[in-house]
Design a protein around this motif. Structure first.
Motif, PDB file in Angstrom:
ATOM      1  N   ASP A   8     -33.515   6.706 -10.613  1.00 48.88           N
ATOM      2  CA  ASP A   8     -32.956   5.408 -10.974  1.00 48.88           C
ATOM      3  C   ASP A   8     -31.594   5.574 -11.654  1.00 48.88           C
ATOM      4  OD1 ASP A   8     -33.131   2.512 -11.230  1.00 48.88           O
ATOM      5  OD2 ASP A   8     -33.389   2.898 -13.384  1.00 48.88           O
ATOM      6  N   ILE A   9     -31.485   6.538 -12.549  1.00 48.81           N
ATOM      7  CA  ILE A   9     -30.205   6.782 -13.229  1.00 48.81           C
ATOM      8  C   ILE A   9     -29.140   7.175 -12.218  1.00 48.81           C
ATOM      9  CG2 ILE A   9     -28.982   8.320 -14.820  1.00 48.81           C
ATOM     10  CD1 ILE A   9     -31.561   8.375 -16.510  1.00 48.81           C
ATOM     11  N   THR A  10     -29.456   8.108 -11.330  1.00 50.59           N
ATOM     12  CA  THR A  10     -28.434   8.579 -10.387  1.00 50.59           C
ATOM     13  C   THR A  10     -28.013   7.498  -9.397  1.00 50.59           C
ATOM     14  OG1 THR A  10     -30.109   9.559  -8.915  1.00 50.59           O
ATOM     15  CG2 THR A  10     -29.108  11.010 -10.586  1.00 50.59           C
ATOM     16  N   ARG A  11     -28.906   6.544  -9.132  1.00 49.17           N
ATOM     17  CA  ARG A  11     -28.561   5.442  -8.212  1.00 49.17           C
ATOM     18  C   ARG A  11     -27.857   4.293  -8.912  1.00 49.17           C
ATOM     19  NH1 ARG A  11     -33.760   6.444  -5.893  1.00 49.17           N
ATOM     20  NH2 ARG A  11     -34.642   4.929  -7.326  1.00 49.17           N
ATOM     21  N   ASN A  12     -28.252   4.004 -10.176  1.00 49.00           N
ATOM     22  CA  ASN A  12     -27.853   2.736 -10.788  1.00 49.00           C
ATOM     23  C   ASN A  12     -27.115   2.816 -12.113  1.00 49.00           C
ATOM     24  OD1 ASN A  12     -29.242   1.282  -8.707  1.00 49.00           O
ATOM     25  ND2 ASN A  12     -31.150   1.820  -9.733  1.00 49.00           N
ATOM     26  N   ASP A  13     -26.953   3.991 -12.689  1.00 49.51           N
ATOM     27  CA  ASP A  13     -26.345   4.072 -14.028  1.00 49.51           C
ATOM     28  C   ASP A  13     -25.319   5.196 -14.068  1.00 49.51           C
ATOM     29  OD1 ASP A  13     -25.668   3.906 -16.681  1.00 49.51           O
ATOM     30  OD2 ASP A  13     -27.721   4.076 -17.440  1.00 49.51           O
ATOM     31  N   GLN A  14     -24.224   4.992 -13.365  1.00 45.57           N
ATOM     32  CA  GLN A  14     -23.208   6.037 -13.268  1.00 45.57           C
ATOM     33  C   GLN A  14     -22.560   6.381 -14.616  1.00 45.57           C
ATOM     34  OE1 GLN A  14     -22.629   8.063 -10.501  1.00 45.57           O
ATOM     35  NE2 GLN A  14     -24.569   7.055 -10.113  1.00 45.57           N
ATOM     36  N   ASN A  15     -22.770   5.578 -15.652  1.00 47.56           N
ATOM     37  CA  ASN A  15     -22.273   5.924 -16.981  1.00 47.56           C
ATOM     38  C   ASN A  15     -23.020   7.137 -17.547  1.00 47.56           C
ATOM     39  OD1 ASN A  15     -20.394   3.826 -17.067  1.00 47.56           O
ATOM     40  ND2 ASN A  15     -21.942   2.392 -17.810  1.00 47.56           N
ATOM     41  N   ARG A  16     -24.194   7.432 -17.010  1.00 50.73           N
ATOM     42  CA  ARG A  16     -24.985   8.571 -17.475  1.00 50.73           C
ATOM     43  C   ARG A  16     -24.855   9.785 -16.556  1.00 50.73           C
ATOM     44  NH1 ARG A  16     -28.798   7.964 -21.417  1.00 50.73           N
ATOM     45  NH2 ARG A  16     -28.971   5.878 -22.269  1.00 50.73           N
ATOM     46  N   VAL A  17     -24.040   9.682 -15.517  1.00 50.19           N
ATOM     47  CA  VAL A  17     -23.837  10.789 -14.584  1.00 50.19           C
ATOM     48  C   VAL A  17     -22.392  11.259 -14.731  1.00 50.19           C
ATOM     49  CG1 VAL A  17     -23.881  11.511 -12.163  1.00 50.19           C
ATOM     50  CG2 VAL A  17     -25.531   9.809 -13.000  1.00 50.19           C
ATOM     51  N   VAL A  18     -22.239  12.522 -15.157  1.00 47.45           N
ATOM     52  CA  VAL A  18     -20.914  13.081 -15.394  1.00 47.45           C
ATOM     53  C   VAL A  18     -20.743  14.316 -14.520  1.00 47.45           C
ATOM     54  CG1 VAL A  18     -19.357  14.069 -17.123  1.00 47.45           C
ATOM     55  CG2 VAL A  18     -20.926  12.216 -17.758  1.00 47.45           C
ATOM     56  N   SER A  19     -19.627  14.376 -13.796  1.00 52.07           N
ATOM     57  CA  SER A  19     -19.348  15.519 -12.929  1.00 52.07           C
ATOM     58  C   SER A  19     -17.974  16.084 -13.236  1.00 52.07           C
ATOM     59  CB  SER A  19     -19.382  15.098 -11.457  1.00 52.07           C
ATOM     60  OG  SER A  19     -20.673  14.705 -11.092  1.00 52.07           O
ATOM     61  N   ASP A  20     -17.858  17.371 -13.019  1.00 53.16           N
ATOM     62  CA  ASP A  20     -16.585  18.072 -13.136  1.00 53.16           C
ATOM     63  C   ASP A  20     -16.624  19.174 -12.079  1.00 53.16           C
ATOM     64  OD1 ASP A  20     -14.053  18.547 -14.111  1.00 53.16           O
ATOM     65  OD2 ASP A  20     -14.692  19.364 -16.028  1.00 53.16           O
ATOM     66  N   ALA A  21     -15.685  20.073 -12.107  1.00 55.39           N
ATOM     67  CA  ALA A  21     -15.581  21.110 -11.082  1.00 55.39           C
ATOM     68  C   ALA A  21     -16.850  21.955 -10.990  1.00 55.39           C
ATOM     69  CB  ALA A  21     -14.378  21.997 -11.372  1.00 55.39           C
ATOM     70  N   GLY A  22     -17.660  21.705  -9.972  1.00 55.14           N
ATOM     71  CA  GLY A  22     -18.819  22.534  -9.691  1.00 55.14           C
ATOM     72  C   GLY A  22     -20.088  22.215 -10.452  1.00 55.14           C
ATOM     73  N   TRP A  23     -20.107  21.121 -11.210  1.00 58.75           N
ATOM     74  CA  TRP A  23     -21.333  20.770 -11.930  1.00 58.75           C
ATOM     75  C   TRP A  23     -21.467  19.263 -12.056  1.00 58.75           C
ATOM     76  CZ3 TRP A  23     -20.928  17.932 -16.401  1.00 58.75           C
ATOM     77  CH2 TRP A  23     -19.725  17.989 -17.105  1.00 58.75           C
ATOM     78  N   THR A  24     -22.718  18.834 -12.198  1.00 61.88           N
ATOM     79  CA  THR A  24     -23.053  17.431 -12.460  1.00 61.88           C
ATOM     80  C   THR A  24     -24.131  17.413 -13.524  1.00 61.88           C
ATOM     81  OG1 THR A  24     -22.521  16.757 -10.218  1.00 61.88           O
ATOM     82  CG2 THR A  24     -23.954  15.285 -11.475  1.00 61.88           C
ATOM     83  N   SER A  25     -23.976  16.512 -14.490  1.00 66.47           N
ATOM     84  CA  SER A  25     -24.948  16.374 -15.576  1.00 66.47           C
ATOM     85  C   SER A  25     -25.445  14.934 -15.616  1.00 66.47           C
ATOM     86  CB  SER A  25     -24.294  16.742 -16.910  1.00 66.47           C
ATOM     87  OG  SER A  25     -25.200  16.599 -17.972  1.00 66.47           O
ATOM     88  N   VAL A  26     -26.763  14.790 -15.533  1.00 66.98           N
ATOM     89  CA  VAL A  26     -27.394  13.481 -15.644  1.00 66.98           C
ATOM     90  C   VAL A  26     -27.958  13.390 -17.056  1.00 66.98           C
ATOM     91  CG1 VAL A  26     -29.167  11.932 -14.746  1.00 66.98           C
ATOM     92  CG2 VAL A  26     -27.902  13.442 -13.185  1.00 66.98           C
ATOM     93  N   ARG A  27     -27.379  12.514 -17.863  1.00 67.13           N
ATOM     94  CA  ARG A  27     -27.713  12.424 -19.279  1.00 67.13           C
ATOM     95  C   ARG A  27     -28.866  11.435 -19.465  1.00 67.13           C
ATOM     96  NH1 ARG A  27     -22.042  13.832 -20.599  1.00 67.13           N
ATOM     97  NH2 ARG A  27     -22.053  16.037 -20.150  1.00 67.13           N
ATOM     98  N   MET A  28     -30.055  11.980 -19.588  1.00 66.54           N
ATOM     99  CA  MET A  28     -31.276  11.177 -19.693  1.00 66.54           C
ATOM    100  C   MET A  28     -31.435  10.559 -21.083  1.00 66.54           C
ATOM    101  SD  MET A  28     -32.747  11.771 -16.569  1.00 66.54           S
ATOM    102  CE  MET A  28     -34.427  11.275 -16.794  1.00 66.54           C
ATOM    103  N   LEU A  29     -31.060  11.292 -22.117  1.00 69.01           N
ATOM    104  CA  LEU A  29     -31.044  10.794 -23.500  1.00 69.01           C
ATOM    105  C   LEU A  29     -29.679  11.068 -24.081  1.00 69.01           C
ATOM    106  CD1 LEU A  29     -34.383  12.123 -25.089  1.00 69.01           C
ATOM    107  CD2 LEU A  29     -33.791   9.733 -24.672  1.00 69.01           C
ATOM    108  N   LEU A  30     -29.148  10.095 -24.826  1.00 67.90           N
ATOM    109  CA  LEU A  30     -27.827  10.222 -25.441  1.00 67.90           C
ATOM    110  C   LEU A  30     -27.903   9.902 -26.931  1.00 67.90           C
ATOM    111  CD1 LEU A  30     -25.743   8.481 -22.649  1.00 67.90           C
ATOM    112  CD2 LEU A  30     -25.712  10.917 -23.243  1.00 67.90           C
ATOM    113  N   ALA A  31     -26.795  10.086 -27.607  1.00 69.05           N
ATOM    114  CA  ALA A  31     -26.741   9.858 -29.054  1.00 69.05           C
ATOM    115  C   ALA A  31     -27.238   8.471 -29.441  1.00 69.05           C
ATOM    116  CB  ALA A  31     -25.311  10.066 -29.564  1.00 69.05           C
ATOM    117  N   ASP A  32     -26.895   7.451 -28.664  1.00 69.56           N
ATOM    118  CA  ASP A  32     -27.296   6.087 -29.031  1.00 69.56           C
ATOM    119  C   ASP A  32     -28.796   5.821 -28.836  1.00 69.56           C
ATOM    120  OD1 ASP A  32     -27.366   5.810 -26.262  1.00 69.56           O
ATOM    121  OD2 ASP A  32     -25.851   4.237 -26.188  1.00 69.56           O
TER     122      ASP A  32
END
Length: 131
Positions: A8-32
């Protein structure tokens, strides 16, 4: 209780999906989320090599899938990464990760990241704003 679905996050919440050269991080829990840590599912592409040094964070990493190597840059020690291997960067260790195959990691950061962080030139994340 917090319940989130990776797909659901990867489809609908791109604010929690961060990519850079050669990696992608799906942030399931954040500071807030006020848990005191953040939790990520991180993908590192086969053939990529990354050097990180989290000067402002501690990180614990568990390999779910794939193979590669972890190098402690200060000691010159290299360790095999494979499913079931965990490593903890308890001294803000400068390290390199080489992905022989696609790597899938479950990662915990303390202090928690806020969501949009990407690596600075030195391989770290910026100091959290509330630190």
């Amino acid at each position: 209780m917090i319940v989130r679905d990776y797909d659901d996050i990867t489809r609908n919440d791109q604010n929690r999906v961060v990519s850079d050269a050669g990696w992608t991080s799906v942030r399931m829990l954040l500071a807030d989320d006020d848990m005191g840590f953040s939790f990520h599912i991180t993908f590192i592409e086969a053939g990529s090599d990354h050097t990180f040094e989290y000067k402002n964070h501690l990180e614990c990493v568990y390999c779910v899938q794939g193979t590669g190597t972890l190098t402690d840059e200060a000691k010159g020690e290299t360790h095999e990464i494979k499913p079931g291997v965990m490593y903890a960067l308890d001294k803000h260790d400068r390290h390199s990760v080489r992905a022989d195959e696609d790597l899938w990691f479950a990662c915990v950061f303390n202090p928690p990241v806020t969501g949009g962080e990407v690596h600075l030139e030195d391989g770290s994340y910026a100091v959290p704003e509330d630190a």
